[in-house]
Design an enzyme around this catalytic site. Structure first.
Site, short mmCIF file in Angstrom:
data_model
loop_
_atom_site.label_atom_id
_atom_site.label_comp_id
_atom_site.label_asym_id
_atom_site.label_seq_id
_atom_site.Cartn_x
_atom_site.Cartn_y
_atom_site.Cartn_z
N ARG A 174 0.85 -1.21 0.00
CA ARG A 174 0.00 0.00 0.00
C ARG A 174 0.87 1.24 0.00
O ARG A 174 0.56 2.25 -0.61
CB ARG A 174 -0.92 -0.02 1.21
CG ARG A 174 -2.22 -0.76 1.00
CD ARG A 174 -2.03 -2.20 0.54
NE ARG A 174 -3.27 -2.90 0.39
CZ ARG A 174 -3.85 -3.63 1.34
NH1 ARG A 174 -3.26 -3.79 2.52
NH2 ARG A 174 -5.00 -4.22 1.12
N ASP A 203 0.11 -6.93 -3.12
CA ASP A 203 -1.30 -6.64 -2.89
C ASP A 203 -1.83 -5.92 -4.13
O ASP A 203 -1.08 -5.72 -5.09
CB ASP A 203 -1.49 -5.82 -1.60
CG ASP A 203 -2.78 -6.19 -0.88
OD1 ASP A 203 -3.84 -6.09 -1.52
OD2 ASP A 203 -2.74 -6.59 0.30
N HIS A 278 -6.54 -10.12 -3.68
CA HIS A 278 -5.55 -9.04 -3.52
C HIS A 278 -4.50 -9.05 -4.64
O HIS A 278 -3.33 -8.79 -4.40
CB HIS A 278 -4.85 -9.16 -2.15
CG HIS A 278 -5.74 -8.77 -1.01
ND1 HIS A 278 -5.90 -7.48 -0.58
CD2 HIS A 278 -6.55 -9.52 -0.21
CE1 HIS A 278 -6.76 -7.43 0.44
NE2 HIS A 278 -7.17 -8.67 0.68
N ASP A 353 -6.54 -14.30 2.02
CA ASP A 353 -7.59 -13.52 2.66
C ASP A 353 -8.44 -12.78 1.63
O ASP A 353 -7.98 -12.44 0.55
CB ASP A 353 -6.99 -12.50 3.64
CG ASP A 353 -6.04 -11.54 2.95
OD1 ASP A 353 -5.27 -11.99 2.07
OD2 ASP A 353 -6.06 -10.34 3.26
N GLU A 354 -9.68 -12.55 2.02
CA GLU A 354 -10.60 -11.65 1.30
C GLU A 354 -10.62 -11.91 -0.22
O GLU A 354 -10.63 -10.96 -1.00
CB GLU A 354 -10.23 -10.19 1.59
CG GLU A 354 -10.39 -9.85 3.06
CD GLU A 354 -9.87 -8.47 3.44
OE1 GLU A 354 -10.49 -7.83 4.31
OE2 GLU A 354 -8.85 -8.01 2.89
N TRP A 491 -0.82 -2.65 8.52
CA TRP A 491 -1.28 -2.39 7.14
C TRP A 491 -1.04 -0.91 6.88
O TRP A 491 -1.21 -0.09 7.79
CB TRP A 491 -2.77 -2.75 7.01
CG TRP A 491 -3.03 -4.18 7.35
CD1 TRP A 491 -3.54 -4.66 8.52
CD2 TRP A 491 -2.74 -5.32 6.54
NE1 TRP A 491 -3.61 -6.04 8.47
CE2 TRP A 491 -3.12 -6.46 7.26
CE3 TRP A 491 -2.20 -5.49 5.26
CZ2 TRP A 491 -2.97 -7.76 6.76
CZ3 TRP A 491 -2.06 -6.78 4.77
CH2 TRP A 491 -2.45 -7.88 5.51
N THR A 492 -0.68 -0.59 5.64
CA THR A 492 -0.18 0.77 5.45
C THR A 492 -1.01 1.63 4.48
O THR A 492 -0.49 2.56 3.89
CB THR A 492 1.29 0.73 4.98
OG1 THR A 492 1.36 -0.03 3.76
CG2 THR A 492 2.20 0.12 6.03
N GLU A 493 -2.30 1.31 4.35
CA GLU A 493 -3.14 2.18 3.52
C GLU A 493 -2.99 3.64 3.97
O GLU A 493 -2.91 4.55 3.16
CB GLU A 493 -4.62 1.79 3.63
CG GLU A 493 -4.99 0.52 2.92
CD GLU A 493 -4.90 -0.71 3.82
OE1 GLU A 493 -4.15 -0.68 4.83
OE2 GLU A 493 -5.58 -1.71 3.50
#
Ligand code: ACM
Length: 634
Positions: A174, A203, A278, A353-354, A491-493
């Site tokens: 991110r 990602d 992702h 994930d997701e 997490w680095t959003e």
């Protein structure tokens, strides 16, 4: 229990003070009660102290290469304090590799004895020596006061970790962080005895590792258009022909350098290649790996997920690999081959994930494949994918770990599960006999705000230091030996720079380090809070800005009849809270908080701040009545 501890501490420090007249001028009062994080298993203060002026002699009974590297790094640390190592120095630091293994110390424990004449560190192997040296660093001041002698208060420590997996995860997709920044992150981790760096390398927003078989992964997948503003809301998609100028990646040479740097700090790197979801950055480079094979882009933080509540979501742009296409497995085979070559650790993380199943479920060819292979739904198809990936990873001599969604539809045979959606995935996997790593959002998500939203970079959830400290990785009914440990995830959003990554990581990483290293029975919030404040000073002298949000008041707003009420609490000991509701500054002019109070009607703001010994500490929180009204607890 706490009173007993305080009584003991007072007795010990009084005893020390009376016996130590000669040295006491030089010994900082603070180090008489130790300030070590994570708290050691056994700490016994002794009389006197080991005084170092300019030189110390290091005696060592092993020529183990790794131990010598650790010691060389420690010598650099001493040099920065103005202390040289010299064989002619009279005072020795004796480092002993135990000839007979001490079973209490295990593979990472150590014993440290400091007295007037020498310091003796002994351990069963290099990792124990490393950990002992980290404790010794914490017994030294972070900065030398001019050329004054340094005195380490005498003590005896016997220490060993509770868990073997003590991790931090950093998302470099991110936002991208340089090699030097990653090294600085590893440096700090190692000082707190973390030993696993989970490197989230891929990602939707960027692929960050050179893969020689697929050069477009970094030529295209590592770059996105530059955007500012909040992730997932107001960032525009790329315009036609717009240059993708933000990003970066690690060359394989740089990866090797970082792997070695981590090893020299007793840290193993777990690389993560997040599939099948992702994967928008992969698909920007190789769209043929998706179901629809449409060309796409590396997303610059624009909204592309419709979150529907209860963990349900729809991906508005396809970001999943096609699990029915053999080309995808050929791709992953080559990628994991190169990854396995680069990272000597036991584990490879495959994400999992997701992953959105909508594009799979709506595709005729995927449906045909599922029918033919008796795969009943999207979850079962994901499980088919995960099991194939496990075979690939195993074929490279590695063990697979994945986020807890890999349980959905049936878990792969030898998989280790990283539980993030609470602890339940971990519990379920452990009950099936699988190893787990606990990293629940509720205690370990370092991207969440750690203080009041009026002063933090706003994101959707909060996680205070005190709550982080309550993390207990072994749930009831689970075999402790299946819980390898845990980790904090950054997490680095919303984390664009390394200084801000430090701000978000610490001090909550202290709490995680203590949970993962220290004995459960030794955890004590008040004592941890005291030591944490001492470590604030250690970061300050290094000009590293970490969060002191724990010093701020915690505000709760509620209605009592028609009245708008405010409750203030503070989790740090020996403080008072002051406030005003007349638009004035609280510390000197305010009211001392004793009980919930009414916020009267009017054009006014709440101001509040924590005070200790008459001095304001922490930040002044300043919130308008209208903003407070929005916070009313329903
Ligand atoms: C995750 O937070 N998506 C593992």
């Amino acid at each position: 229990m706490m009173l007993k501890k305080i009584f003991l501490i007072v007795i010990c420090s009084t005893l020390l003070m009376s016996c130590e007249n000669k040295l006491s001028k030089d010994v900082d009062n603070k180090i008489k009660i130790h300030t070590i994080i994570p708290v050691p298993a056994h700490f016994e203060p002794l009389q006197g102290g080991f005084e170092i002026t300019d030189e110390v002699k290091i005696e060592l009974n092993t020529n183990n290469k790794q131990a010598n590297i650790y010691i060389d790094n420690f010598k650099d640390y001493l040099n920065k304090l103005g202390i040289k190592t010299s064989n002619s120095a009279t005072k020795p630091l004796i480092i002993k590799w135990n000839e007979k293994q001490d079973s209490l110390l295990g593979v990472e424990g150590y014993q440290l004895e400091v007295n007037k004449n020498h310091i003796v560190l002994n351990a069963n192997n290099e990792a124990g020596i490393f950990n002992g040296l980290q404790t010794l660093k914490q017994l030294l001041p972070a900065k030398r006061i001019k050329s004054k002698a340094i005195v380490i208060a005498s003590c005896k420590i016997v220490d060993y970790p509770r868990f073997a997996w003590r991790g931090l995860m950093l998302d470099v997709s991110r936002h991208f962080f340089t090699v030097e920044e990653i090294k600085s992150y590893l440096d700090k981790m190692s000082e707190y005895k973390f030993n696993v760096f989970h490197w989230h390398l891929t990602d939707d927003q960027g692929w960050r590792i050179e893969i020689k078989s697929f050069p477009k992964l970094t030529e295209i997948g590592a770059w996105r258009v530059e955007r500012y503003g909040r992730y997932g809301s107001d960032r525009a998609y790329p315009k036609d022909g717009e240059k993708a100028s933000y990003g970066g990646f690690y060359s394989q040479e740089q990866v090797k350098e970082i792997v070695q740097y981590a090893k020299d700090r007793n840290i193993t790197i777990v690389p993560e290649i997040d599939v099948p979801g992702h994967s928008m950055a992969v698909l920007a480079a190789y769209p043929e790996l998706s179901v629809n094979k449409k060309s796409t882009f590396v997303v610059p933080g624009s909204k592309f997920v419709d979150w529907q509540g209860g963990g349900k979501f729809e991906m508005l742009i396809e970001n999943t690999l096609n699990p029915t296409d053999e080309k995808v497995y050929d791709f992953l085979d080559k990628v994991f081959s190169e990854i396995a070559e680069l990272f000597p650790g036991k584990y490879i993380h495959m994400g999992g994930d997701e992953a959105y199943h909508g594009y799979w479920e709506r595709d005729r060819n995927v449906q045909k494949f599922m029918k033919k292979n008796g795969i009943k739904d999207g979850e079962a198809l994901q499980s088919y994918f995960v099991k194939r990936v496990e075979k690939i990873i195993n074929s490279k001599g590695k063990k697979m770990i994945g986020w807890d969604e890999i349980l959905d539809g049936g878990l792969a045979e030898g998989a280790t599960v990283m539980s993030w959606r609470g602890m339940k995935g971990g519990i379920q996997a452990a009950k099936m006999g699988h190893e787990v790593v606990m990293t629940p959002t509720t205690f370990a998500y370092l991207d969440y705000m750690q203080g009041d939203k009026s002063v933090e970079n706003r994101i959707y959830a909060n996680l205070s230091l005190e709550k982080t400290y309550q993390f207990e990785p072994v749930p009831e009914g689970v075999k402790p030996e299946l819980v390898l440990g845990g980790q904090g995830n950054l997490w680095t959003e919303g984390v664009a720079t390394m200084p801000f990554a430090f701000y978000m990581t610490y001090p909550r990483a202290f709490a995680i380090a203590e949970t993962l290293w220290s004995r459960k029975q030794d955890k004590d919030w008040n004592d941890f809070a005291r030591r944490t404040e001492m470590h604030f000073d250690r970061f300050e002298v290094k000009n590293t800005n970490i969060s002191k949000a724990v010093l701020d008041p915690i505000i709760s707003i509620y209605k009592a009849g028609d009245k708008l009420m405010c409750k203030l609490v503070n989790s740090i000991p020996e403080t008072e809270i002051y406030y005003t509701v007349d638009n004035t500054y609280p510390a000197q002019l305010g009211i001392k908080y004793t009980e919930p109070f009414e916020i009267p009607e009017g054009d006014l703001d709440l101001h509040t701040q924590t005070v200790r010994n008459g001095k304001a500490i922490g930040r002044e929180l300043h919130i308008t009545r209208n903003k407070l009204l929005e916070r009313v607890e329903k």
